[in-house]
Design an enzyme around this catalytic site. Structure first.
Site, PDB file in Angstrom:
ATOM      1  NE  ARG A  42      72.594  30.898  69.515  1.00 39.97           N
ATOM      2  CZ  ARG A  42      71.468  30.204  69.551  1.00 39.97           C
ATOM      3  NH1 ARG A  42      71.099  29.552  70.621  1.00 39.97           N
ATOM      4  NH2 ARG A  42      70.679  30.176  68.467  1.00 39.97           N
ATOM      5  CE  LYS A  69      71.363  25.175  74.020  1.00 36.80           C
ATOM      6  NZ  LYS A  69      72.684  25.014  73.494  1.00 36.80           N
TER       7      LYS A  69
END
Ligand code: 9MG
Length: 287
Positions: free
Chosen positions: A259, A224
Site C-alpha cells: 500500500r 510512515k
C-alpha cells in the site's frame, strides 16, 4: 513471492507478483479546501493518476487513522467517500474501502466495493456478518490500542508471535463465520501501536507473520513515521526514497500487496527487483 489467487469482489487477483495498492485519502487535509465538489473532482483526478501510474488496486479512505487524528463521525466519513466510490463504480481495478465502521462498510458494499481494508480487523459490531454476506475481499490489520493513544507506550513480549497470533485468530473467526480463505489478507499494521524496534522486527520476520496468519500479507510502510525516525526526515512527503526501499524489502520478504502513495516509483523499483530475481533464478538453473 506468493502463489495464491485472491477473490476480491469483481476480480480474481493473481498474487504471484507483488501488487501495488494506491492510496486515495479523501480527507480535508488531502484535497483542496474549495468545497465538496472541488474536493470530489480532486479525488477523482488523483484516482485517475494512480491508475495511470499503474496501481493494481485503489484504497479509498475518509478517516485518518494517524496517531492523534481528529475524530470524524461515521456520517462525515460517508459524506467524504461515498460520492467518490459512486463515481468510480466499474473502475478497471479493484476498489478498496479503508474503514473500520460497519455502517460505512455496508454503504460501500452497496456501491460495489471489491475489498474492505479494516485497520480494526472486523472488530466493529456487525462487521463480520456483513462481510460474510458479501463477496468482497477483506484485509484484517493488527493494531495495539486506538489511533488517539496507540503510540503512547506500545508493549509486547514477542511482537512477531503476538501480531502473528492475533492475525491468525481474526482469520479463524472469519473462516468459522463461513468466509472463504481466498477472500482474506492480513496486515501486521506498521506504526499502529509499535515502536521503531517493533516495526523493524516485524519487517524482518514478515515470512513468519504470514506463516502464522495463514493468508497473504498486505503491507503499508509508505511515508510512515518509522521511516522518518530512521532517516531524520520530518516531512512525510519527503520520504520517497525511504518508502521505496521499505516497499522493496517487504516485497523481497513475500508481501503480496504493498500500500503506497507513490505508485509509479514503487512499480519501477518492483520491476527492477523482479528482473534481478528472474536473472538470478536463470543463473542458478544453469549451474
Ligand atoms: C489505512 N491504513 C493506514 N496505514 C495502513 C496500513 O499499514 N495497512 C492497512 N491495511 N491500512 C492502512
Amino acid at each position: 513471492m506468493c502463489t495464491a489467487m485472491m477473490q476480491c469482489g469483481r476480480f480474481q487477483l493473481d498474487l504471484s507478483r507483488p501488487l501495488v495498492m494506491g492510496i486515495l485519502n479523501v480527507t480535508p487535509d488531502s484535497f483542496s479546501d474549495g468545497g465538496r465538489f472541488r474536493a470530489l473532482d480532486d479525488a477523482l483526478a488523483q484516482a485517475e493518476r494512480l491508475m495511470r501510474d499503474g496501481a493494481d488496486l485503489l484504497d479509498i479512505g475518509g478517516e485518518s487513522t494517524r496517531p492523534n487524528a481528529a475524530y470524524v463521525s461515521p456520517q462525515e466519513e460517508m459524506d467524504r467517500v461515498l460520492p467518490v466510490l459512486e463515481r468510480l463504480q466499474g473502475a478497471p481495478v479493484p476498489l478498496s474501502l479503508d474503514t473500520r465502521r460497519s455502517e460505512v462498510m455496508r454503504a460501500g458494499l452497496t456501491l460495489g466495493v471489491d475489498l474492505i481494508n479494516d485497520v480494526s480487523a472486523l472488530e466493529d459490531d456487525g462487521a463480520l456478518a456483513l462481510m460474510r454476506d458479501s463477496r468482497a475481499g477483506i484485509c484484517l490489520m493488527h493494531k495495539q490500542g486506538n489511533p488517539d493513544s496507540m503510540q503512547q507506550r506500545p508493549h509486547y513480549q514477542d511482537v512477531v508471535a503476538e501480531v502473528g497470533d492475533y492475525l491468525r485468530r481474526r482469520v479463524a473467526l472469519c473462516l468459522d463465520a463461513g468466509i472463504a480463505r481466498e477472500r482474506l489478507l492480513a496486515d501486521p499494521g506498521f506504526g499502529f501501536g509499535k515502536t521503531l524496534e517493533h516495526n523493524l522486527a516485524l519487517l524482518a520476520a514478515l515470512p513468519a507473520v504470514a506463516e502464522r496468519a495463514g493468508v497473504p500479507l498486505l503491507v503499508g510502510l509508505s511515508r510512515k513515521s518509522m521511516l522518518g525516525a530512521i532517516t531524520g526526515e520530518a516531512v512525510a512527503e519527503q520520504r520517497l526514497g525511504a518508502s521505496v526501499a521499505a516497499a522493496l524489502e517487504a516485497a523481497r520478504r513475500g508481501a503480496a500487496i504493498i500500500r503506497v502513495h507513490d505508485v509509479k516509483e514503487t512499480r519501477q523499483a518492483l520491476q527492477v527487483l523482479a528482473a534481478l530475481q528472474q536473472s538470478s533464478l536463470e543463473q542458478d538453473s544453469q549451474k
